[in-house]
Design an enzyme around this catalytic site. Structure first.
Site, PDB file in Angstrom:
ATOM      1  N   LYS A 203     -20.925  31.567 -29.174  1.00 20.43           N
ATOM      2  CA  LYS A 203     -21.263  30.689 -28.120  1.00 20.43           C
ATOM      3  C   LYS A 203     -19.897  30.192 -27.790  1.00 20.43           C
ATOM      4  CE  LYS A 203     -25.425  31.367 -28.796  1.00 20.43           C
ATOM      5  NZ  LYS A 203     -25.309  32.345 -29.981  1.00 20.43           N
TER       6      LYS A 203
ATOM      7  N   GLY B 164     -24.911  32.549 -56.407  1.00 20.09           N
ATOM      8  CA  GLY B 164     -26.223  31.985 -57.114  1.00 20.09           C
ATOM      9  C   GLY B 164     -27.198  33.147 -57.406  1.00 20.09           C
TER      10      GLY B 164
ATOM     11  N   GLY C 200     -31.307  43.447 -27.656  1.00 21.75           N
ATOM     12  CA  GLY C 200     -31.972  42.325 -28.150  1.00 21.75           C
ATOM     13  C   GLY C 200     -31.065  40.966 -27.878  1.00 21.75           C
TER      14      GLY C 200
ATOM     15  N   GLY D 109     -30.685  44.477 -35.229  1.00 21.18           N
ATOM     16  CA  GLY D 109     -31.163  43.171 -35.968  1.00 21.18           C
ATOM     17  C   GLY D 109     -30.664  42.954 -37.327  1.00 21.18           C
TER      18      GLY D 109
ATOM     19  N   HIS E 123     -33.865  13.497 -10.130  1.00 23.02           N
ATOM     20  CA  HIS E 123     -33.344  14.103  -8.769  1.00 23.02           C
ATOM     21  C   HIS E 123     -32.078  13.741  -8.385  1.00 23.02           C
ATOM     22  CE1 HIS E 123     -33.493  16.420  -4.967  1.00 23.02           C
ATOM     23  NE2 HIS E 123     -33.002  15.457  -4.285  1.00 23.02           N
TER      24      HIS E 123
END
Length: 479
Positions: free
Chosen positions: A58, A122, A193, A281, A454
């Site tokens: 971002k 862990g 994607g 992905g 507005h």
């Protein structure tokens, strides 16, 4: 004797650290074990999201958008600049600085809430204890005992090993693509994607010629297709070459370039690029996480099996975030972590999986929550739809961003809002109104009768809700 805790959390990303903090807030003695390693070998809390995903991407999207505006839009506002130059080094330093500030803040949050932050890997043992391998020395291990264990191991990029194996130079994942110190002249992206479009947008704005290969025939197949078509049009305006139905079969790289072989309706073809991003992905991270016989099982896709409350097959052991079913989204992971921590404390807690928003932080942004029109048709749900074109929104025009669409879907009889889909400026912020409305099972009429300021982009939400009943004020309604 093993050190004992009430709750042990394995993973310090957006699922793990909120779970640890909430558990400590609930009065438990908590440890949070995290093994994230940066390219320079240093440790940082925050997982993929803060270190290599949500936050750094971002930052780059925002910076690249500023560069794009300076080159193409500011003159429309009467702001004239001289020659605009890209200082990628400074841009990258800004990104890295934001990441460092936020990740160091996670450690402070853990300590400030009484959580023991532990750097290391862990691993759940078959006796229900947790083995921790020291972050700096693999030969050093210790065993911790926990009354409750929460696994938040996260995910990692899927590598197409037989097609386009990573070499971390020319063929890379999205993390490596955020670190480049120069703009590739020609960039290929496998995957159309969320990640592929965001990365492609960043480097296109900075000057790269970008081609996106998407194997599916439909653009953004997971989104409402009316909104997806509007988004596709705007991405083409940006200059992204999006090839649908294009299946990559091979990527052959040398030190300076990569040749991509793909097949579409025209047959087999080749294209040459300076760099190639593989963004098809992510998969759950379970490497060396579970000892055989520990009682925690995986499903046929490699995710840890859990119920709706994130309980595994082993009593008092939970799993949350990207390593379990559901969308791989940081906000979903965080809410699961908080839910589990509260359930352990005996509180009532749940995650409403029907109202988890999805966002693509490109320009324009794309966001949605709930059902798509295609899903409602397939499920036979009676519905009514209302849309509003953001070209008629005064605030959007003032922002020089009058492009996009807001779409409301409501039940034909009850008027309950079933889905909201947005493409346009600040969609990531606008979708929050829809999420709140759907959480309270609001109707389209509830939004119609809610006063919106507005001029504001949110007026588009009001108009789209009105359009559900053919009552939009700033649009010609269906007859």
């Amino acid at each position: 004797m093993a050190k004992s805790y009430d709750v042990i959390v394995i993973g310090g990303g957006p699922a793990g650290y909120p779970a640890a903090i909430r558990a400590a807030q609930n009065g438990f003695k908590v440890a949070c074990i995290d093994s994230w390693k940066n390219f320079d070998g240093s440790h940082a809390f925050g997982g993929t999201c803060l270190n290599a995903g949500c936050i750094p991407s971002k930052a780059m999207l925002e910076s690249s958008e500023m560069f794009h505006k300076a080159n193409h839009e500011l003159s429309k506002h009467g702001v004239k600049l001289g020659k605009v130059e890209l200082d990628l080094k400074t841009m990258q330093e800004r990104r890295a600085g934001i990441v460092k500030q936020l990740t160091s803040g996670i450690g402070q949050l853990l300590k400030g809430n009484g959580v023991d932050p532990i750097k290391g890997h862990g691993r759940l043992l078959k006796d229900g204890k947790v083995e921790v391998t020291d972050f700096d020395d693999d030969s050093k291990k210790e065993v911790l005992e926990g009354k409750h264990i929460v696994i938040a191991a996260g995910s990692q990029p899927i590598e197409l090993k037989s097609v386009a194996p990573f070499d971390d130079e020319v063929i890379v994942d999205s993390w490596r693509a955020l670190e480049w110190d120069s703009v590739p002249k020609k960039l290929g992206v496998i995957g159309g994607g969320v990640i592929g479009l965001e990365m492609g947008s960043v480097w296109k704005r900075l000057g790269a010629e970008v081609t996106v290969f998407e194997a599916m025939d439909n653009f953004l197949f997971m989104a409402d297709q009316q909104v997806a078509k509007v988004a596709q049009r705007d991405f083409k305006k940006l200059g992204l070459d999006i090839k649908l139905g294009a299946k990559v079969s091979k990527a052959k790289a040398n030190k300076k370039s990569v040749t991509v072989t793909y097949e579409d309706k025209s047959g087999e073809q080749e294209m040459k690029f300076d760099k190639l991003i593989v963004a098809v992905g992510r998969r759950p991270y379970t490497e060396n996480l579970l000892e055989d016989g520990c009682g925690v099982n995986l499903d046929d896709r490699g995710f840890i099996k859990v119920d709706e409350e994130c309980r595994t097959d082993k009593a008092n052991i939970y799993a949350i975030g990207d390593c379990v079913r559901g969308p791989m989204l940081a906000h979903k992971a965080t809410e699961e972590g908080i839910m589990v921590a509260d359930l352990i404390a005996g509180k009532v807690a749940e995650v409403n999986y029907d109202v988890i928003p999805s966002v693509i932080y490109t320009h324009p942004e794309v966001a949605w929550v709930g059902k798509t029109e295609e899903q409602l048709k397939e499920e036979g749900v009676p519905y009514k739809a209302g849309t509003f074109n953001m070209a008629a929104n005064g605030r959007a025009k003032a922002m020089e961003a009058a492009s996009g669409l807001i779409k409301f879907l409501a039940h034909e009889k009850s008027d309950e809002i079933l889905g909201v889909h947005i493409v346009g400026p600040m969609a990531s912020e606008l979708i929050a109104e829809a999420v709140v409305a759907m959480e309270f099972r609001a109707s389209a009429e509830d939004i119609q009768r809610t006063i919106h300021a507005h001029p504001a982009l949110a007026e588009g939400m009001h108009e789209a809700a009105l359009a559900v009943d053919n009552m939009a004020i700033h649009a010609i309604n269906k007859k």
